[in-house]
Design an enzyme around this catalytic site. Structure first.
Site, PDB file in Angstrom:
ATOM      1  N   ALA A 281       9.190  -5.374  -2.610  1.00 10.35           N
ATOM      2  CA  ALA A 281       8.503  -6.558  -2.086  1.00 10.35           C
ATOM      3  C   ALA A 281       7.035  -6.487  -2.479  1.00 10.35           C
ATOM      4  O   ALA A 281       6.557  -5.461  -2.973  1.00 10.35           O
ATOM      5  CB  ALA A 281       8.648  -6.643  -0.568  1.00 10.35           C
ATOM      6  N   MET A 282       6.315  -7.594  -2.245  1.00 11.63           N
ATOM      7  CA  MET A 282       4.883  -7.671  -2.527  1.00 11.63           C
ATOM      8  C   MET A 282       4.205  -8.494  -1.456  1.00 11.63           C
ATOM      9  O   MET A 282       4.659  -9.586  -1.100  1.00 11.63           O
ATOM     10  CB  MET A 282       4.635  -8.279  -3.912  1.00 11.63           C
ATOM     11  N   HIS A 314       6.561  -3.119   6.348  1.00  8.24           N
ATOM     12  CA  HIS A 314       5.609  -2.559   5.381  1.00  8.24           C
ATOM     13  C   HIS A 314       4.711  -3.666   4.830  1.00  8.24           C
ATOM     14  O   HIS A 314       3.480  -3.531   4.811  1.00  8.24           O
ATOM     15  CB  HIS A 314       6.395  -1.875   4.257  1.00  8.24           C
ATOM     16  N   GLU A 315       5.329  -4.743   4.386  1.00  6.96           N
ATOM     17  CA  GLU A 315       4.537  -5.847   3.822  1.00  6.96           C
ATOM     18  C   GLU A 315       3.666  -6.512   4.882  1.00  6.96           C
ATOM     19  O   GLU A 315       2.533  -6.935   4.604  1.00  6.96           O
ATOM     20  CB  GLU A 315       5.456  -6.878   3.165  1.00  6.96           C
TER      21      GLU A 315
END
Length: 894
Positions: A281-282, A314-315
């Protein structure tokens, strides 16, 4: 001007970036992407208009933009048209004779991507629809629009996108309005962003299905309600479990606001699941992109749900760590990634009811760090990143997992309240700006009252993993000793540790039960500590487990009694972090050739059914297959395969029908069956999808499992390409097309496999069309499935082409090509583990390294790491008959 600025230099180094930041302050970007031709696949590029308003500290000076586009049509600086031939190169645009206040307008064309870098274009095989998304970190925004590609030159971005009026068109900001520009085309305007770095800008376009919800806000922090949206391809819409994803998002937003007390600053919260994504992911503010494999099209285990939740969290952590406060340069990448890895796990453990987060962190995530830290290319957490090439390579197990483990140790070291208060002050002090290591340490010293520089020097600015060992004397007294050498400097590094030590003995059920757990503290510079009040009972079977709660980052050494106990007897609390520490240690020992792969496989075969935590159970099964196929001597593999296969087959009926652990066992069986002819009958039975069968009652053979079984059978030559084509025709989806490529490449046809090897090497298919990132990796995976040793015959060809591969394609595609084709399985030469350093394969690799001292550092790093993988496997095989055994002959299961 071109004599002073190297216009074709793709590499931006730290000195250049710092010098540019001293000169330039950016007020704003205005960017318009014209994607009106995106569905026309013969169109390779799209028009871009970029306007940058910026200030120069000194007038009359020069600077430059970074740009990796197809062409530049016009550059206008402060109203004056510049000579394109004079100021534009293949990687930079020169801006001469600046005023104090400047505006540059660039009209250009940028290329659609197939590598997952820049603006990626994908055609859905199900319905032919075209989808686009962007991925820029660390430095690929310059593939889409001209910019100053460094994290400390933050600015506000005003974005417009022209595209199909029926499409989703999205970016970081919320849509403000749209205007019709032609038949079926609209120009969508988005709200200006708050100051962000170029790598955080994002674009999404295509007929994405969307789902909506709202988070109610957070009173204490003043956060207002937030619009939530989820995007996915139309052909995946039926599989989008929006209620669970929205629930996770809301739980995370509430939890992070409780923690940080700083209102989410990015307006909306979109999450897009996109195809052929290079990452998990980003964290693009306002529009997070995820790998669409997180949309489960087959039955997902609780472990998969936990991993997805951890990625979501996390993102989300990045909205503060990284987006709100950004590292000045990539040296301090850890300031966002280590914190996000730590907080992503902590959020799942505390904000959701999904089990296994910390256990997975201990056994799986930190396992990545231990492997990375053992490479000759290891580096401190705060790394020396000289240029963008080095930055790209440092998104690794050190920066993420080791950094997160060290943050976990820091959390315990300074205390929860001091740590959280430091985060709050840090966000307030540096909001919308940049920070460095010293900035966070200063705040933490203030809140904790502790001197942090010594701690930072020991943990953040040195390399390598410390080793912790417990010794028990004749009286039962315990001493914990640490040893650690920085592999880069050779200096001894005695780090501070605050951890737990557990003593386990057998209970009446013949399980290892925790009878006591004690805190252990080692100060900086302290080599050992005696636990004077601790006595280990003189039991025939007992285990002493250091770091039982996984509070610190260290490799653990088991004494002989502990090794015997943990490989012969189950732990009573099978879901505990202690179990994760045990199996993480055993796997590290296999890789280090200090524990035979055969004994690891036998221990897994016997003890894995006692492990209830799903992610840990699945992981040790995967490791057992790798241990058998890569680290065990060839002469032992058939016997070990039969032993492990029998254990897995037995577990199909032992576990609850249709359960997660049954499914994990089936996946491991499929992997074990690749190239193993005597498992073909069982694989065919499993493929038959008879949920009421005696082999695996209740097992649902969906597309994921079906293609795993098909690939294994294809690798044995039991299924041909026509059968695989027929199977694909029954369910042609994007993921199944990739699975089909893997299975087809696994068919042991030497002529066809040689052709496919060449396609991966060249990066093009049989028609000359460029392979996408996902297609390339799928083929390479299949080639390894049937006869991985046969790839050794191509080693010299691969080495001869390495620099051409690196220079001819993007970093990501080059890395995928080299990793996919590099042969790491070889038979050892006569002699012990150290003799393997003279192996002809290693000499061949070493000759390339010696002959190419000026090769790009990132390429040399890849080769050195693959060389280490080869050596580790050779040493483990050679050591197999020389290591002491821990088999318990009284236990018929081993």
């Amino acid at each position: 001007m071109s004599n002073h600025v190297p216009l074709d230099n793709i590499h931006l180094n730290r000195d250049e970036a710092f010098a540019r930041a001293e000169l330039i302050s950016i007020d704003s970007y205005e960017i318009e992407l014209d994607l009106s031709n995106a569905a026309e696949l013969d169109e390779p590029s799209y028009p871009v208009t970029t306007t940058i308003s910026f200030r120069a500290a000194t007038s009359g000076t020069d600077t430059f933009l970074n740009y990796l586009g197809q062409s530049v049509e016009a550059v206008t600086l402060n109203g004056t048209a510049l000579d394109v031939a004079e100021v534009v190169g293949s990687a930079r645009i020169a801006l001469p004779n600046l005023a104090h206040q400047n505006q540059v307008v660039v009209r250009s064309h940028s290329l659609y991507s197939r590598s997952g870098e820049g603006l990626h274009r994908f055609v859905d095989p199900v319905d032919g629809q075209v989808y686009l998304y962007s991925q820029f970190e660390p430095a690929d925004a310059r593939r889409v629009y001209p910019n100053m590609e460094q994290p400390d030159l933050k600015a506000a971005f005003t974005i417009r996108v022209v595209g199909d009026e029926a499409w989703t068109l999205a970016s970081n900001g919320a849509e403000t309005h749209r205007e019709h520009v032609a038949n079926g085309l609209v120009r969508v305007h988005f709200e200006p962003t708050k100051p962000i770095s170029t790598y955080l800008t994002t674009f999404l376009a295509g007929p994405y299905a969307h789902f909506t919800d709202t988070w109610v806000g957070h009173v204490d922090s003043g956060a207002q309600p937030i619009e939530l949206r989820i995007f996915a391809r139309q052909s995946l819409a039926e599989h989008v479990d929006a209620p669970e994803l929205f629930a996770l998002t809301k739980q995370g937003l509430t939890w992070f606001h409780d923690q940080f007390q700083h209102a989410y600053p990015w307006g909306k919260y979109d999450q897009a699941f996109v195809p052929e994504y290079n990452l998990g992911a980003m964290e693009n503010p306002g529009l997070v992109t995820f790998n669409e494999t997180y949309i489960f099209t087959s039955r997902a285990t609780v472990s998969q749900h936990m991993q997805r939740a951890t990625t979501v969290m996390h993102e989300m952590s990045h909205m503060w760590f990284g987006n709100l406060v950004t590292m000045k340069w990539w040296d301090d990448l850890w300031l966002k990634e280590s914190f996000a890895d730590f907080y992503g796990t902590k959020a799942v453990a505390e904000a959701t009811d999904i089990p296994g987060a910390w256990q997975s962190f201990a056994h799986q995530r930190k396992g990545w760090a231990y492997v990375q830290d053992a490479y000759p290319t290891t580096h401190p957490i705060v790394a020396d990143i000289v240029d963008l090439e080095a930055a790209r390579q440092n998104f690794d197990g050190i920066t993420y997992a080791k950094g997160a483990a060290v943050i976990k140790q820091l959390f315990r070291y300074v205390g929860e309240q001091a740590f959280i208060q430091a985060c709050r002050i840090y966000f307030n002090n540096y909001a919308y700006g940049t920070a460095q290591l010293e900035d966070f340490l200063a705040v933490l010293e203030h809140t904790s009252g502790l001197a942090m520089r010594e701690w930072a020097q020991a943990w953040l600015q040195t390399a390598g993993a410390p080793t912790l060992q417990a010794t028990v004397d004749s009286t039962g007294s315990l001493t914990v000793t640490q040893t650690a050498l920085d592999p880069i400097t050779g200096a001894e590094v005695l780090r501070p540790h605050a951890l737990s030590l557990a003593v386990l003995t057998l209970n009446a059920q013949q399980q290892l039960a925790n009878i006591s757990e004690s805190p252990v503290v080692l100060q900086t510079g302290q080599r050992s500590v005696s636990l004077t009040s601790k006595r280990v009972p003189r039991e025939a079977v007992r285990a002493v487990i250091i770091n039982s709660q996984d509070d610190t980052y260290a490799q653990v050494v088991f004494d002989e009694q502990t090794l015997h106990a943990v490989t012969n007897y189950p732990v009573s609390d099978s879901s505990s972090t202690t179990v994760a520490t045990i199996w993480s240690t055993l796997w590290t020992m296999v890789r280090q050739a200090s524990f035979p792969a055969a004994e690891f496989v036998r221990a897994v075969a016997t003890l894995s059914p006692t492990i209830n935590e799903v992610s840990m159970h699945a992981r040790i099964l995967e490791q057992a297959v790798v241990a058998l196929q890569d680290f065990a001597p060839e002469a032992q593999r058939d016997q070990l395969t039969k032993h492990l296969a029998t254990a897995l087959s037995d577990s199909f009926g032992l576990f609850e029908p249709g359960s997660d652990r049954q499914r994990s066992a089936a996946k491991a069986f499929a992997q074990l069956g690749r190239g193993t002819g005597f498992l073909a009958t069982e694989l065919n039975h499993l493929l038959a999808d008879n949920a009421s069968s005696d082999i695996a009652p209740g097992l649902e053979v969906d597309d994921e499992l079906k293609w795993l079984f098909l690939t294994s059978l294809a690798s044995l030559g039991h299924i041909d390409s026509k059968r695989l084509d027929d199977e694909l025709a029954t369910s042609r989806t994007a993921i199944n097309e990739l699975r089909h490529r893997t299975a087809t490449a696994a068919v042991p046809d030497p002529v066809r496999q040689a052709q496919l090897w060449r396609q991966v090497f060249d990066g093009t298919d049989a028609t000359g069309k460029a392979l996408s990132n996902a297609e390339l990796s799928a083929i390479a995976t299949g080639l390894r499935a049937s006869a991985p040793r046969d790839q050794g015959q191509h080693l010299e060809t691969l080495l001869a082409g390495l620099t051409w591969i690196w220079d001819s394609r993007s970093n990501n595609l080059a890395t995928r090509t080299i990793d996919g084709l590099f042969p790491i399985r070889h038979s050892p030469i006569q002699g012990g583990p150290e003799t393997q350093r003279e192996h002809p394969v290693l000499h061949t690799i070493d000759a390339w390294l010696a002959d190419h001292p000026e090769a790009p550092s990132a390429l040399r790093r890849l080769v050195i790491e693959r060389r280490t993988d080869v050596l580790d496997r050779l040493r483990a095989q050679a050591a197999a008959d020389r290591s002491p055994t821990v088999r318990d002959e009284s236990n018929p299961g081993l």
